[in-house]
Write a protein that holds these residues in place. Structure first.
Motif, PDB file in Angstrom:
ATOM      1  N   HIS A 264       4.107  16.219 -25.841  1.00 52.28           N
ATOM      2  CA  HIS A 264       2.999  15.809 -26.702  1.00 52.28           C
ATOM      3  C   HIS A 264       3.000  14.293 -26.864  1.00 52.28           C
ATOM      4  CE1 HIS A 264       1.875  19.851 -27.897  1.00 52.28           C
ATOM      5  NE2 HIS A 264       3.126  20.116 -28.211  1.00 52.28           N
TER       6      HIS A 264
ATOM      7  N   SER B 260       2.629  42.082 -29.284  1.00 53.03           N
ATOM      8  CA  SER B 260       2.045  40.729 -29.337  1.00 53.03           C
ATOM      9  C   SER B 260       0.995  40.598 -28.233  1.00 53.03           C
ATOM     10  CB  SER B 260       3.104  39.669 -29.048  1.00 53.03           C
ATOM     11  OG  SER B 260       4.107  39.687 -30.007  1.00 53.03           O
TER      12      SER B 260
ATOM     13  N   GLY C 211       1.101  26.112 -29.091  1.00 56.06           N
ATOM     14  CA  GLY C 211       0.829  27.530 -28.852  1.00 56.06           C
ATOM     15  C   GLY C 211       0.091  27.821 -27.555  1.00 56.06           C
TER      16      GLY C 211
ATOM     17  N   SER D 230       5.870  26.134 -23.374  1.00 54.33           N
ATOM     18  CA  SER D 230       7.305  26.473 -23.450  1.00 54.33           C
ATOM     19  C   SER D 230       7.573  27.825 -22.802  1.00 54.33           C
ATOM     20  CB  SER D 230       7.772  26.571 -24.898  1.00 54.33           C
ATOM     21  OG  SER D 230       7.605  25.355 -25.529  1.00 54.33           O
TER      22      SER D 230
ATOM     23  N   SER E  16       7.977  23.927 -30.656  1.00 52.63           N
ATOM     24  CA  SER E  16       7.932  22.638 -31.334  1.00 52.63           C
ATOM     25  C   SER E  16       7.732  22.820 -32.839  1.00 52.63           C
ATOM     26  CB  SER E  16       6.870  21.723 -30.723  1.00 52.63           C
ATOM     27  OG  SER E  16       5.622  22.273 -30.893  1.00 52.63           O
TER      28      SER E  16
ATOM     29  N   ARG F 117      -6.636  36.511 -24.199  1.00 54.47           N
ATOM     30  CA  ARG F 117      -5.468  36.538 -25.066  1.00 54.47           C
ATOM     31  C   ARG F 117      -5.886  36.673 -26.524  1.00 54.47           C
ATOM     32  NH1 ARG F 117      -1.837  31.565 -25.752  1.00 54.47           N
ATOM     33  NH2 ARG F 117      -1.536  32.025 -27.927  1.00 54.47           N
TER      34      ARG F 117
ATOM     35  N   ASN G 207       6.428  40.871 -26.443  1.00 53.09           N
ATOM     36  CA  ASN G 207       6.733  42.266 -26.761  1.00 53.09           C
ATOM     37  C   ASN G 207       5.431  43.061 -26.739  1.00 53.09           C
ATOM     38  OD1 ASN G 207       5.552  41.787 -29.382  1.00 53.09           O
ATOM     39  ND2 ASN G 207       7.416  40.615 -29.778  1.00 53.09           N
TER      40      ASN G 207
HETATM   41  N1  LIG Z   1       9.546  34.807 -29.396  1.00 56.38           N
HETATM   42  C1  LIG Z   1       8.218  35.005 -29.456  1.00 56.38           C
HETATM   43  N2  LIG Z   1       7.700  36.220 -29.723  1.00 56.38           N
HETATM   44  C2  LIG Z   1       6.360  36.446 -29.771  1.00 56.38           C
HETATM   45  N3  LIG Z   1       5.445  35.468 -29.521  1.00 56.38           N
HETATM   46  C3  LIG Z   1       5.902  34.236 -29.245  1.00 56.38           C
HETATM   47  C4  LIG Z   1       7.308  33.936 -29.195  1.00 56.38           C
HETATM   48  N4  LIG Z   1       7.456  32.617 -28.889  1.00 56.38           N
HETATM   49  C5  LIG Z   1       6.204  32.121 -28.762  1.00 56.38           C
HETATM   50  N5  LIG Z   1       5.276  33.092 -28.967  1.00 56.38           N
HETATM   51  C6  LIG Z   1       3.811  32.941 -28.911  1.00 56.38           C
HETATM   52  O1  LIG Z   1       3.460  32.577 -27.589  1.00 56.38           O
HETATM   53  C7  LIG Z   1       2.398  31.623 -27.613  1.00 56.38           C
HETATM   54  C8  LIG Z   1       2.794  30.434 -26.753  1.00 56.38           C
HETATM   55  O2  LIG Z   1       3.876  29.756 -27.394  1.00 56.38           O
HETATM   56  P1  LIG Z   1       4.619  28.544 -26.688  1.00 56.38           P
HETATM   57  O3  LIG Z   1       5.845  28.233 -27.489  1.00 56.38           O
HETATM   58  O4  LIG Z   1       4.793  28.838 -25.247  1.00 56.38           O
HETATM   59  O5  LIG Z   1       3.507  27.391 -26.858  1.00 56.38           O
HETATM   60  P2  LIG Z   1       3.634  25.839 -26.535  1.00 56.38           P
HETATM   61  O6  LIG Z   1       2.431  25.461 -25.736  1.00 56.38           O
HETATM   62  O7  LIG Z   1       4.946  25.507 -25.945  1.00 56.38           O
HETATM   63  O8  LIG Z   1       3.508  25.226 -27.994  1.00 56.38           O
HETATM   64  P3  LIG Z   1       4.165  23.867 -28.593  1.00 56.38           P
HETATM   65  O9  LIG Z   1       3.370  22.751 -28.018  1.00 56.38           O
HETATM   66  O10 LIG Z   1       3.932  24.027 -30.050  1.00 56.38           O
HETATM   67  O11 LIG Z   1       5.614  23.847 -28.236  1.00 56.38           O
HETATM   68  C9  LIG Z   1       2.137  31.293 -29.076  1.00 56.38           C
HETATM   69  O12 LIG Z   1       0.996  32.020 -29.482  1.00 56.38           O
HETATM   70  C10 LIG Z   1       3.353  31.787 -29.816  1.00 56.38           C
HETATM   71  O13 LIG Z   1       2.992  32.281 -31.096  1.00 56.38           O
END
Ligand SMILES: Nc1ncnc2c1ncn2[C@@H]1O[C@H](COP(=O)(O)OP(=O)(O)OP(=O)(O)O)[C@@H](O)[C@H]1O
Length: 276
Positions: free
Chosen positions: A190, A17, A41, A45, A265, A253, A14
């Motif tokens: 992981h 963020s 993070g 995902s 996760s 970022r 958004n």
């Molecule tokens: N719905 C959301 N709204 C705003 N920010 C988000 C949202 N979902 C994730 N983020 C942010 O986007 C970034 C990437 O998150 P993401 O879930 O892609 O990480 P990840 O590598 O999959 O982590 P994990 O290994 O914990 O699953 C993080 O900083 C998270 O806080």
């Protein structure tokens, strides 16, 4: 030719963020199996969800394609996405047998693959969906998700609650299936045990970017394990973050993880709260 590609991909959830993905450019060849490594993070995902066409990317000049088609606007066929959110879906907790559930989602159309998966995942067709354990429910969901043949499989850590034997059999099935049919897998995880001979490529994400682009993983030339590589990369990430904190610097970022928003996760583990 790349089967999965992202060009100039920057993405924010958004306007208030910081971007969760910054300037991603990757291309994955058909038949490749890429493991995405990165700390919580890092953006794994988010990237998988964008490739699955679950969110619109509106950054000018950004392209997210599978089989040369825009994932959001054209929804290319043969793409399967499996993520942790499944575990929370109330639909798969109803008072219904596994046989009826799988039939209701078209299992009869892929009977041979379905039966093979039932065998690998050690699933009993007579189980009642509302009376099985989380791990058993996950196995039924995997059978459901994988029984239709896919060209591209996007996996967001789906093996967390599988026992090691089922997990190993599943990984062998996926590898075999991808080799036989030339299908492509992008897998964020992981858990590196037993994964050493699975990937053709490995990649490392940090703070929404690739530190190591998908790079061939040739086991015959390796004197190390994927587990060790992941451990080294994650240690580097931690050092990198500490150095930023020490010097008060920020990166594109911002190295400012949006702490208010849990990554997938974290949501998953919070939901199940394994601490007691
Ligand atoms: N719905 C959301 N709204 C705003 N920010 C988000 C949202 N979902 C994730 N983020 C942010 O986007 C970034 C990437 O998150 P993401 O879930 O892609 O990480 P990840 O590598 O999959 O982590 P994990 O290994 O914990 O699953 C993080 O900083 C998270 O806080």
């Amino acid at each position: 030719m790349a089967v999965i590609s992202a060009t100039n991909l920057t993405y924010s959830y958004n306007s208030f963020s910081p971007p969760s993905l910054v300037g991603i450019n990757i291309q994955l060849p058909p038949g490749s199996r890429t493991i995405l490594v990165g700390a919580n993070g890092a953006g794994k995902s988010t990237l998988l969800q964008l490739f699955a066409g679950k969110k619109l990317v509106s950054t000018p000049g950004a392209e997210v394609k599978i089989k040369d088609q825009d994932v959001f606007r054209n929804s290319p066929s043969g793409v399967t996405f499996l993520g942790t959110e499944w575990a929370m879906n109330p639909v798969v907790r109803g008072d219904i047998s596994v046989a009826a559930f799988l039939d209701s989602v078209g299992g009869y159309r892929h009977k041979e693959r379905r039966d093979h998966l039932l065998d690998i995942l050690d699933v009993d067709l007579d189980w009642r969906m509302h009376k099985i354990s989380d791990g058993e429910r996950r196995r039924v969901q995997l059978c459901f998700g994988l029984m239709a043949p896919w060209d591209v499989l996007l996996l967001d850590e789906v093996t967390v609650d599988l026992d090691v034997l089922v997990r190993q059999d599943l990984l062998n099935f996926l590898k075999d299936d991808s080799e036989k049919r030339g299908a492509t897998i992008l897998y964020a995880t992981h858990i590196f045990d037993g994964l050493n001979d699975f990937p053709t490529h490995v990649a490392h994400m940090r703070f929404g970017s690739f530190v190591t682009l998908p790079t061939p993983w040739d086991l015959s030339k390796k004197s190390t394990t994927l587990y060790q590589v992941a451990l080294d990369w994650l240690k580097e990430d931690r050092e990198f973050r500490k150095e930023l904190e020490r010097t008060g610097k920020t990166i594109a970022r911002g190295a400012r993880r949006n702490e208010a928003v849990p990554s997938d996760s974290e949501t998953f583990y919070r939901k199940y709260d394994y601490s007691h």
